[in-house]
Design a protein around this motif. Structure first.
Motif, PDB file in Angstrom:
ATOM      1  N   THR A 163     -26.925 -21.104 -22.282  1.00 26.10           N
ATOM      2  CA  THR A 163     -26.870 -21.436 -20.864  1.00 26.10           C
ATOM      3  C   THR A 163     -26.774 -20.160 -20.038  1.00 26.10           C
ATOM      4  O   THR A 163     -26.214 -19.162 -20.493  1.00 26.10           O
ATOM      5  CB  THR A 163     -25.687 -22.368 -20.535  1.00 26.10           C
ATOM      6  N   LEU A 164     -27.291 -20.236 -18.843  1.00 24.98           N
ATOM      7  CA  LEU A 164     -27.167 -19.127 -17.894  1.00 24.98           C
ATOM      8  C   LEU A 164     -26.070 -19.417 -16.877  1.00 24.98           C
ATOM      9  O   LEU A 164     -25.987 -18.774 -15.841  1.00 24.98           O
ATOM     10  CB  LEU A 164     -28.504 -18.904 -17.176  1.00 24.98           C
ATOM     11  N   PHE A 165     -25.223 -20.375 -17.194  1.00 30.81           N
ATOM     12  CA  PHE A 165     -24.200 -20.786 -16.250  1.00 30.81           C
ATOM     13  C   PHE A 165     -23.268 -19.655 -15.822  1.00 30.81           C
ATOM     14  O   PHE A 165     -23.033 -19.487 -14.618  1.00 30.81           O
ATOM     15  CB  PHE A 165     -23.397 -21.964 -16.813  1.00 30.81           C
ATOM     16  N   PRO A 166     -22.714 -18.856 -16.736  1.00 30.40           N
ATOM     17  CA  PRO A 166     -21.829 -17.769 -16.284  1.00 30.40           C
ATOM     18  C   PRO A 166     -22.515 -16.797 -15.331  1.00 30.40           C
ATOM     19  O   PRO A 166     -21.914 -16.348 -14.352  1.00 30.40           O
ATOM     20  CB  PRO A 166     -21.417 -17.070 -17.580  1.00 30.40           C
ATOM     21  N   GLU A 167     -23.777 -16.494 -15.584  1.00 30.31           N
ATOM     22  CA  GLU A 167     -24.515 -15.596 -14.698  1.00 30.31           C
ATOM     23  C   GLU A 167     -24.717 -16.234 -13.323  1.00 30.31           C
ATOM     24  O   GLU A 167     -24.619 -15.567 -12.292  1.00 30.31           O
ATOM     25  CB  GLU A 167     -25.880 -15.228 -15.306  1.00 30.31           C
ATOM     26  N   ALA A 168     -24.990 -17.534 -13.309  1.00 26.09           N
ATOM     27  CA  ALA A 168     -25.172 -18.237 -12.044  1.00 26.09           C
ATOM     28  C   ALA A 168     -23.876 -18.240 -11.238  1.00 26.09           C
ATOM     29  O   ALA A 168     -23.889 -18.034 -10.025  1.00 26.09           O
ATOM     30  CB  ALA A 168     -25.648 -19.670 -12.293  1.00 26.09           C
ATOM     31  N   VAL A 169     -22.747 -18.448 -11.909  1.00 23.87           N
ATOM     32  CA  VAL A 169     -21.454 -18.424 -11.226  1.00 23.87           C
ATOM     33  C   VAL A 169     -21.230 -17.067 -10.580  1.00 23.87           C
ATOM     34  O   VAL A 169     -20.886 -16.969  -9.398  1.00 23.87           O
ATOM     35  CB  VAL A 169     -20.297 -18.766 -12.192  1.00 23.87           C
ATOM     36  N   ARG A 170     -21.428 -16.030 -11.333  1.00 20.84           N
ATOM     37  CA  ARG A 170     -21.214 -14.681 -10.797  1.00 20.84           C
ATOM     38  C   ARG A 170     -22.097 -14.420  -9.567  1.00 20.84           C
ATOM     39  O   ARG A 170     -21.630 -13.951  -8.536  1.00 20.84           O
ATOM     40  CB  ARG A 170     -21.489 -13.640 -11.878  1.00 20.84           C
ATOM     41  N   GLU A 171     -23.360 -14.754  -9.680  1.00 20.70           N
ATOM     42  CA  GLU A 171     -24.288 -14.498  -8.586  1.00 20.70           C
ATOM     43  C   GLU A 171     -23.928 -15.311  -7.348  1.00 20.70           C
ATOM     44  O   GLU A 171     -23.938 -14.804  -6.225  1.00 20.70           O
ATOM     45  CB  GLU A 171     -25.715 -14.817  -9.039  1.00 20.70           C
ATOM     46  N   ARG A 172     -23.593 -16.578  -7.497  1.00 20.71           N
ATOM     47  CA  ARG A 172     -23.293 -17.439  -6.361  1.00 20.71           C
ATOM     48  C   ARG A 172     -21.976 -17.042  -5.681  1.00 20.71           C
ATOM     49  O   ARG A 172     -21.884 -17.043  -4.455  1.00 20.71           O
ATOM     50  CB  ARG A 172     -23.216 -18.919  -6.777  1.00 20.71           C
ATOM     51  N   VAL A 173     -20.965 -16.712  -6.469  1.00 16.14           N
ATOM     52  CA  VAL A 173     -19.695 -16.280  -5.868  1.00 16.14           C
ATOM     53  C   VAL A 173     -19.919 -14.994  -5.079  1.00 16.14           C
ATOM     54  O   VAL A 173     -19.495 -14.863  -3.933  1.00 16.14           O
ATOM     55  CB  VAL A 173     -18.587 -16.114  -6.924  1.00 16.14           C
ATOM     56  N   GLN A 174     -20.622 -14.047  -5.668  1.00 17.39           N
ATOM     57  CA  GLN A 174     -20.900 -12.792  -4.966  1.00 17.39           C
ATOM     58  C   GLN A 174     -21.721 -13.038  -3.702  1.00 17.39           C
ATOM     59  O   GLN A 174     -21.508 -12.384  -2.688  1.00 17.39           O
ATOM     60  CB  GLN A 174     -21.607 -11.803  -5.884  1.00 17.39           C
ATOM     61  N   ALA A 175     -22.642 -13.978  -3.753  1.00 20.67           N
ATOM     62  CA  ALA A 175     -23.465 -14.281  -2.579  1.00 20.67           C
ATOM     63  C   ALA A 175     -22.626 -14.825  -1.426  1.00 20.67           C
ATOM     64  O   ALA A 175     -22.990 -14.663  -0.262  1.00 20.67           O
ATOM     65  CB  ALA A 175     -24.560 -15.282  -2.944  1.00 20.67           C
TER      66      ALA A 175
END
Length: 179
Positions: free
Chosen positions: A97-109
Motif C-alpha cells: 500500500t502507498l497509504f503511509p506516503e499518502a498520509v505524509r503528503e496530505r498532512v504536509q499539504a
C-alpha cells in the motif's frame, strides 16, 4: 499523478466508497485494508475508515491530523489528532500500500506555517496555521508538549505572540486567544 492512480486501484467496494460521501473535487488516493477488514482511505480531503457493508466509522480532515507514525515491521499506522483526542491505530493486512506516503503528503499539504516554541526545562509547544484542503479555510492550532500547562502565563504569552505573528504572516485578522 500516476503515483496516486496506481494506489487507488486497491479494491474498494462500492458500498465503502459510497459511505465516504466524497465531495466534489475529492477522490481516493490510497486504500489500505485493516486486519479487521475495514478500509482505511486517504482521499484528497480526508482520512476515513469505512466498512465493506457501507458504514463510515471515522472521517477527519487532514488539517485535524497532528502527526503520524508508521511501523513497517508490524504494518501499523498511528495517527494523532491536533485536538488531543485518542490516536487512531490501524494494522494493515500486509498487502502493498502507498497509504503511509499518502498520509505524509496530505498532512504536509495542509500545513501553511508552523513554528516550534522552545520553553524552559526541555519543554516545547507547536503553533501552526493549517488549511482545510476541501474548503481552503485557514485555522490555527496550538499543540502543547508534555508537562506544558496552558495555565502558565509565560506559556500563554509566548503562544499568543507566536499565533499573532503567524496569523499576520498569512493575512488572517488578529484574534482573541481561544486556545
Amino acid at each position: 499523478m500516476r503515483f496516486w492512480r496506481s494506489a487507488a486501484r486497491v479494491g474498494l467496494p462500492a458500498t465503502a466508497r459510497s459511505a465516504l460521501g466524497l465531495a466534489r473535487g475529492d477522490r481516493v488516493l490510497a486504500v489500505a485494508i485493516e486486519q479487521g477488514g475495514d478500509y482505511v482511505v486517504a482521499s484528497r480531503y480526508a482520512v476515513s475508515l469505512a466498512s465493506a457493508d457501507g458504514r463510515l466509522r471515522l472521517q477527519r480532515s487532514w488539517a485535524e491530523v497532528d502527526a503520524g507514525s508508521w511501523r513497517p515491521e508490524t504494518a501499523t499506522l498511528t495517527l494523532s489528532w491536533a485536538d488531543g483526542s485518542a490516536p487512531a491505530a490501524w494494522t494493515f493486512d500486509g498487502r502493498p500500500t502507498l497509504f503511509p506516503e499518502a498520509v505524509r503528503e496530505r498532512v504536509q499539504a495542509s500545513v501553511v506555517l508552523s513554528r516550534r516554541i522552545e520553553l524552559a526545562d526541555r519543554r516545547s509547544a507547536r503553533v501552526a496555521v493549517r488549511r482545510d484542503l476541501a474548503t481552503g479555510v485557514l485555522s490555527t492550532q496550538v499543540i502543547l508538549g508534555r508537562r506544558v500547562s496552558a495555565d502558565d502565563p509565560a506559556v500563554r504569552a509566548l503562544v499568543d505572540a507566536t499565533l499573532a505573528d503567524l496569523r499576520d504572516q498569512v493575512g488572517l485578522p488578529p484574534a482573541t486567544p481561544s486556545w
